[in-house]
Design a protein around this motif. Sequence first.
Motif, mmCIF file in Angstrom:
data_model
loop_
_atom_site.group_PDB
_atom_site.id
_atom_site.type_symbol
_atom_site.label_atom_id
_atom_site.label_comp_id
_atom_site.label_asym_id
_atom_site.label_seq_id
_atom_site.Cartn_x
_atom_site.Cartn_y
_atom_site.Cartn_z
ATOM 1 N N PHE A 71 0.805 -1.223 0.000
ATOM 2 C CA PHE A 71 0.000 0.000 0.000
ATOM 3 C C PHE A 71 0.839 1.274 0.000
ATOM 4 O O PHE A 71 0.327 2.345 -0.296
ATOM 5 C CB PHE A 71 -0.930 0.020 1.217
ATOM 6 C CG PHE A 71 -2.061 -0.964 1.131
ATOM 7 C CD1 PHE A 71 -3.301 -0.589 0.642
ATOM 8 C CD2 PHE A 71 -1.890 -2.274 1.529
ATOM 9 C CE1 PHE A 71 -4.338 -1.499 0.556
ATOM 10 C CE2 PHE A 71 -2.922 -3.202 1.452
ATOM 11 C CZ PHE A 71 -4.144 -2.808 0.957
ATOM 12 N N GLY A 72 2.141 1.167 0.348
ATOM 13 C CA GLY A 72 2.958 2.365 0.479
ATOM 14 C C GLY A 72 2.719 3.028 1.821
ATOM 15 O O GLY A 72 1.914 2.568 2.637
ATOM 16 N N GLY A 117 7.945 9.683 2.241
ATOM 17 C CA GLY A 117 6.953 8.640 2.005
ATOM 18 C C GLY A 117 7.316 7.843 0.754
ATOM 19 O O GLY A 117 8.218 8.223 0.002
ATOM 20 N N LYS A 118 6.634 6.722 0.522
ATOM 21 C CA LYS A 118 6.914 5.919 -0.671
ATOM 22 C C LYS A 118 5.640 5.263 -1.176
ATOM 23 O O LYS A 118 4.795 4.842 -0.381
ATOM 24 C CB LYS A 118 7.956 4.838 -0.363
ATOM 25 C CG LYS A 118 9.378 5.355 -0.386
ATOM 26 C CD LYS A 118 10.374 4.216 -0.435
ATOM 27 C CE LYS A 118 11.798 4.751 -0.577
ATOM 28 N NZ LYS A 118 12.798 3.667 -0.639
ATOM 29 N N PRO A 119 5.495 5.168 -2.488
ATOM 30 C CA PRO A 119 4.338 4.456 -3.037
ATOM 31 C C PRO A 119 4.510 2.948 -2.878
ATOM 32 O O PRO A 119 5.636 2.449 -2.853
ATOM 33 C CB PRO A 119 4.351 4.853 -4.519
ATOM 34 C CG PRO A 119 5.799 5.127 -4.809
ATOM 35 C CD PRO A 119 6.368 5.716 -3.544
ATOM 36 N N GLY A 120 3.402 2.226 -2.758
ATOM 37 C CA GLY A 120 3.453 0.774 -2.693
ATOM 38 C C GLY A 120 3.317 0.174 -4.080
ATOM 39 O O GLY A 120 3.172 0.870 -5.092
ATOM 40 N N ALA A 151 -7.857 -9.665 3.752
ATOM 41 C CA ALA A 151 -9.057 -8.818 3.811
ATOM 42 C C ALA A 151 -8.809 -7.483 3.107
ATOM 43 O O ALA A 151 -9.662 -6.986 2.363
ATOM 44 C CB ALA A 151 -9.457 -8.587 5.265
ATOM 45 N N LYS A 152 -7.630 -6.913 3.298
ATOM 46 C CA LYS A 152 -7.321 -5.621 2.672
ATOM 47 C C LYS A 152 -7.149 -5.776 1.165
ATOM 48 O O LYS A 152 -7.553 -4.884 0.402
ATOM 49 C CB LYS A 152 -6.061 -5.033 3.306
ATOM 50 C CG LYS A 152 -6.273 -4.652 4.775
ATOM 51 C CD LYS A 152 -5.047 -3.999 5.383
ATOM 52 C CE LYS A 152 -5.326 -3.617 6.834
ATOM 53 N NZ LYS A 152 -4.197 -2.925 7.455
ATOM 54 N N MET A 163 -5.131 2.981 0.239
ATOM 55 C CA MET A 163 -4.807 4.034 1.187
ATOM 56 C C MET A 163 -3.452 3.706 1.806
ATOM 57 O O MET A 163 -3.254 2.632 2.370
ATOM 58 C CB MET A 163 -5.873 4.137 2.288
ATOM 59 C CG MET A 163 -5.617 5.286 3.264
ATOM 60 S SD MET A 163 -6.791 5.267 4.654
ATOM 61 C CE MET A 163 -8.318 5.572 3.781
ATOM 62 N N ARG A 164 -2.514 4.620 1.663
ATOM 63 C CA ARG A 164 -1.183 4.387 2.209
ATOM 64 C C ARG A 164 -1.223 4.273 3.736
ATOM 65 O O ARG A 164 -2.105 4.828 4.386
ATOM 66 C CB ARG A 164 -0.238 5.527 1.825
ATOM 67 C CG ARG A 164 0.106 5.595 0.356
ATOM 68 C CD ARG A 164 1.187 6.655 0.137
ATOM 69 N NE ARG A 164 1.522 6.822 -1.263
ATOM 70 C CZ ARG A 164 2.492 7.612 -1.707
ATOM 71 N NH1 ARG A 164 3.219 8.300 -0.819
ATOM 72 N NH2 ARG A 164 2.740 7.727 -2.996
ATOM 73 N N VAL A 165 -0.237 3.567 4.290
ATOM 74 C CA VAL A 165 -0.099 3.477 5.741
ATOM 75 C C VAL A 165 0.168 4.881 6.282
ATOM 76 O O VAL A 165 1.023 5.603 5.772
ATOM 77 C CB VAL A 165 1.061 2.528 6.129
ATOM 78 C CG1 VAL A 165 1.272 2.518 7.640
ATOM 79 C CG2 VAL A 165 0.784 1.123 5.617
#
Length: 469
Positions: free
Chosen positions: A225-226, A239-242, A266-267, A278-280
């Motif tokens: 998720f990033g 930050g970083k993209p997933g 589930a996610k 949605m990023r962490v």
Amino acid sequence: MSKQPDKAHKIEDFFDSVLDIFYDGIYITDANGQTIKVNSMYEKLTGLKKEDLLGRLVTDLENEGVYTSPLNPTIVKTGKPQTSVQVNKEGRRVVVNGYPVFDKEGKVVYVVTYVRDVTVLSQLKEQIASQADLIEKYHQEARYLRKSNFQDSQTIVESPKMKNLMQLLKRIAATDTTVLLLGETGVGKDVFARKIHEYSSRKDQPFFKINCATIPENLIESELFGYDPGAFSGASAKGKPGYFELADKGTLFLDEMGELPLPMQAKLLRVLQDQEVMRVGSTRIKRVDVRFIAATNRNLEEAIKDGSFRSDLYYRLRVAVLDIPPLRERKEEIIPLINYFLDKFNIKYKKHIHFSPSVKNYLLHYKWTGNVREVENLIQGLVVTQEKDILDVTDLPSYFIADDNHKDQLFQPESFNMGDRTLSEMMDSFERELLKRALELHGTISNVAQVLGMDRSTIFRKLKKHALI
């Protein structure tokens, strides 16, 4: 008159309570070096007791060996902050940072010292560095995969099963539907995933492969998720993209899907359904356009029964299914695969190795429990380790020569006609054909003797009897 001391006492208690809130140890002295305040965190970090310190001079405490290197005398003298590593009588090491407090005339009246545990700081530093290394490693892999071309996605298609499978693959690839690849370990599920991408309308967009079994569980969510800046210790300030974001407009291949932890299942289900991530550490939802391919060698229906895989995710993945047959069920491809990998590794290692007909015949009848991956690993190992240009059966690894699968083949003579022959004649003919086939498969008298469980001299005598040597 009695109310003033009570009020002062309450202020004192309030001040002590405020100091106890801090996560750092706090040690306050006056200009003479007398200890006037010690908070509870200082006690925890050093093991020293407040009642043994309050009212005592730091120089006396140093002389008694309670702790080393008090900062108070130097700070009072210079009026400047100081930092040091202090060791107490219990051997605990702490980092101490001392700061002067001045009066209106500019004289130092107090010294406030903040105390932190060296061990804890070192551990945190190591954890942050380790986490940063892991994250960078996976993103380097992502950058490599994004640049990857498909020259290695060579697919050998000779058997009827594989021809039908490739026709189905091309029909599925033309859509954007989710694909589930099933098959034993080593059948080449990653190659088929790349082929799906190659034949799709997304072929010019990114292709990413993630092995769900190799990413540490505590990093899976941030990798998929990033994360936003400051989401966790060691997180990049930018930050970083997933992978979900990186694969936008392209294809994401989730290998070893059956090993994904239940919370992440589930996610992932929500991402598959809504194409939103949605990023962490973020509250902002971002839409993505990703084509998902999942692969597993597990029986997901059994995994659902034992509670290790979600049934709703399984049915969401099971839209278009490609069940890749094991190599033993498509023998027509064994020799072409051997030739392909032999050419590949000869070029890579600048060799000119070839296999004798007996070697190819031997390998054709091997059961290849490790499938295509086992073929590739065997050929690479032979090309790397062998020097001569033409390899015989004796050059194969010992586990191939002693393999029980080949013993069965020895007892399948190509022709065995009873006719009018006596039992003795038939047994004699059978022995000759068996020995001939054994020699073709195993190459030497020693190997034949080992496989058949007989003395070398006995095999030699029988081969001579039948004019096979």
